[in-house]
Design a protein around this motif. Structure first.
Motif, PDB file in Angstrom:
ATOM      1  N   ALA A 377      47.666  -0.876 -25.035  1.00  0.00           N
ATOM      2  CA  ALA A 377      47.333  -1.167 -23.642  1.00  0.00           C
ATOM      3  C   ALA A 377      46.215  -0.255 -23.144  1.00  0.00           C
ATOM      4  N   ALA A 378      46.282   1.026 -23.506  1.00  0.00           N
ATOM      5  CA  ALA A 378      45.258   1.979 -23.082  1.00  0.00           C
ATOM      6  C   ALA A 378      43.897   1.618 -23.681  1.00  0.00           C
ATOM      7  N   GLU A 379      43.880   1.171 -24.930  1.00  0.00           N
ATOM      8  CA  GLU A 379      42.618   0.807 -25.574  1.00  0.00           C
ATOM      9  C   GLU A 379      42.028  -0.459 -24.961  1.00  0.00           C
ATOM     10  N   ILE A 380      42.854  -1.455 -24.690  1.00  0.00           N
ATOM     11  CA  ILE A 380      42.353  -2.679 -24.061  1.00  0.00           C
ATOM     12  C   ILE A 380      41.837  -2.386 -22.655  1.00  0.00           C
ATOM     13  N   LYS A 381      42.538  -1.542 -21.929  1.00  0.00           N
ATOM     14  CA  LYS A 381      42.068  -1.106 -20.600  1.00  0.00           C
ATOM     15  C   LYS A 381      40.692  -0.448 -20.723  1.00  0.00           C
ATOM     16  N   ARG A 382      40.537   0.437 -21.719  1.00  0.00           N
ATOM     17  CA  ARG A 382      39.256   1.127 -21.917  1.00  0.00           C
ATOM     18  C   ARG A 382      38.141   0.136 -22.216  1.00  0.00           C
ATOM     19  N   GLU A 383      38.409  -0.830 -23.095  1.00  0.00           N
ATOM     20  CA  GLU A 383      37.385  -1.793 -23.482  1.00  0.00           C
ATOM     21  C   GLU A 383      36.944  -2.659 -22.308  1.00  0.00           C
TER      22      GLU A 383
END
Length: 518
Positions: A377-383
């Motif tokens: 979730a954190a990576e998708i938010k970052r992207e």
């Protein structure tokens, strides 16, 4: 299903200090009687087959209940289990009939009847639990029972119906123990599977004893087994390293899986490429900030699957660009064809045409303790936020709460793992993108629904490939879902346990009876 059922593409077996022959023997009544301790971070939503459609619950169901049909290891077609035989009546694929096996008895000693089978299917449809499997039986219009004969009447041709009968949705329950209009509230189980559930503590353990009265497709039942449940992969890993469990499966943390040592003499590792997938589901309802398809298309231009697989999952999963995974009939690369690389300019152009206020704000939900869901979730938010076009609020929920939230349409976006219910592309169609499907994104497409119906007309499933190809093109254009990755299946056992490589294979069956002491 929620997050298992798997189609094997390739297998790596690490065999340490033992010949293969010893692994292939079905367990019998001789030898070690101590329970084999199996650890998992999957959760059990319900012990009632009408109230669960997730991998953790169905893993229990496939051991304590019987369906009329089941799948042999690696099998592409169902075979009789509680049934003596089954077949379609006529050529229109709308009437399916089974003859019940003689001599089946429930734990109470009462004989299993065709009325019990009818009752079991009827209550799944009647209860229609928001987190249950009723959507899987969407073509089932009615069931009739006479003697030992059960006849299913379908609303439209459905060549995949035998596959559905073989799943957890087809679990046969004792009609005197399960209420017709509601879920059973206690922790008891009254089924006819190879195991009996002797003890169950929610979130802690399920103790299974071989069922001496079992009659079905198996030649013999297995060793005593105790399933132990852990809140997350880290706790599962800690239990494995402390030798508090004999088998670890679903899911050790990615960094642990990527570091598994093939030469370690203290363990055996089974690594299988599977058809388990994980998708990002998007709420398409009018009140959702993601209602406009151009907003969802913009998101599809920004997701970096390769980075997600490499960083969050340490290469233990493969990027996925289609609804149907590699190795399943009808697989395409529809999302790669439309969104071949990350492109902020194309995403901005779509959002400008949509006339939405930037950044687009929405909430992303995930299940706490579900593998690397928080890191994902954190990576998708970052992207998404790196483009300046989106602002994402990430929230984690306890598993049951998470299921209820997505089932009631309360989440804007959410990522869920999907394990094939059966080895057919249909399991990636109707439940995920069909109107009224289990992911409940609010998406409804007449084209998709027509293609799903048309694909079920083919008894030769290869002939449905064209329908599934068009279905995936339509989904890639509408974007109710964004495929993220395709998993590998890992099972780790101690050197004293054999059969780990047979535990799961993509047919929806969790074969605890294949585990044995060496």
């Amino acid at each position: 299903m929620r997050s298992v059922r798997i189609w094997i593409l390739a297998t790596l077996l690490v065999l340490a200090g033992v010949g293969v022959g010893g692994w292939q023997l079905l367990p019998d009544d001789s030898g070690e009687s101590r329970a084999i301790l199996v650890g998992t971070s999957d959760s059990v939503t319900s012990l009632d087959p009408a109230g669960a459609y997730d991998a953790g619950s169905w893993a229990v169901f496939s051991n304590v209940f019987q369906s009329l049909l089941t799948f042999e290891p690696g099998g592409a077609s169902p075979v009789p289990d509680a049934a003596d035989h089954c077949a379609f009546v006529g050529n229109d694929l709308r009437t399916y009939r089974c003859e019940l096996r003689e001599g089946l008895t429930f734990p109470s000693g009462r004989e299993v009847t065709a009325e019990d089978v009818k009752y079991s299917f009827d209550r799944v449809k009647r209860i229609n639990s928001p987190v249950g499997p009723a959507s899987l039986l969407d073509t089932l219009e009615s069931v009739t029972a006479s003697g030992r004969t059960v006849t299913f009447h379908l609303s439209s041709p459905d060549a995949t119906f035998p596959f559905k009968v073989a799943t957890g949705a087809g679990s046969i329950v004792d009609r005197t123990k399960y209420p017709a209009d509601g879920l059973r509230g206690d922790t008891g189980v009254d089924g006819t599977g190879p195991y009996e559930l002797t003890t169950y503590t929610k979130g802690k353990k399920a103790v299974l004893a071989p069922n001496g009265h079992y009659e079905g497709a198996l030649k013999s039942t297995g060793r005593p087994v105790e399933l132990r449940y852990f809140a997350d992969g880290e706790k599962l890993d800690a239990a494995w390293k402390a030798k508090r469990i004999d088998v670890a499966t679903r899911q050790l943390p990615p960094e642990v899986l990527s570091a598994l040592n093939a030469s370690d003499p203290t363990q055996r590792v089974s690594e299988v490429d599977s058809s388990e997938t994980r998708n990002l589901y998007l709420n398409t309802r009018a009140r959702s900030p993601l209602h406009d398809p151009r907003v969802r298309q913009a998101m599809a231009w920004l997701i970096d699957r390769d980075r997600l697989a490499a960083t969050v999952y340490d290469g233990t999963v493969d990027p996925l660009y289609s609804l149907i995974p590699t190795g399943i009939t009808g697989h395409t690369t529809s999302f790669f064809d439309l969104y071949p690389k990350q492109d902020t300019d194309k995403a901005r152009e779509l959002l400008t045409r949509a006339g939405v206020t930037l950044p687009v704000r929405f909430t992303y939900g995930y299940g706490i303790g579900r593998g690397a869901a928080a890191e994902e979730a954190a990576e998708i938010k970052r992207e998404l936020e790196a483009s300046g076009l989106f602002k994402v609020t990430v929230k984690g929920y306890e598993w049951t709460d998470f299921q209820e939230r997505w089932a009631s349409g309360k989440l804007d976006a959410y990522a869920v793992g999907w394990v094939a219910d059966y080895p057919d592309p249909d399991t990636f169609g109707s439940p995920l993108v069909g109107t009224g499907g289990s992911m409940n994104t609010g998406y409804s497409s007449k084209t998709v629904d027509r293609l799903i119906r048309d694909s079920r007309r083919y008894a030769d499933r290869g002939e449905a490939s064209e329908d599934f190809s068009e279905l995936q093109q339509t989904v890639a254009a509408d974007v109710p879902v964004i495929p993220l990755w395709q998993a590998k299946e890992y099972v780790v056992t101690s050197e004293a346990v054999g059969g780990g490589q047979y535990l799961s294979d993509g047919t929806g069956v969790f074969r605890l009876w294949r585990l044995t002491w060496i």
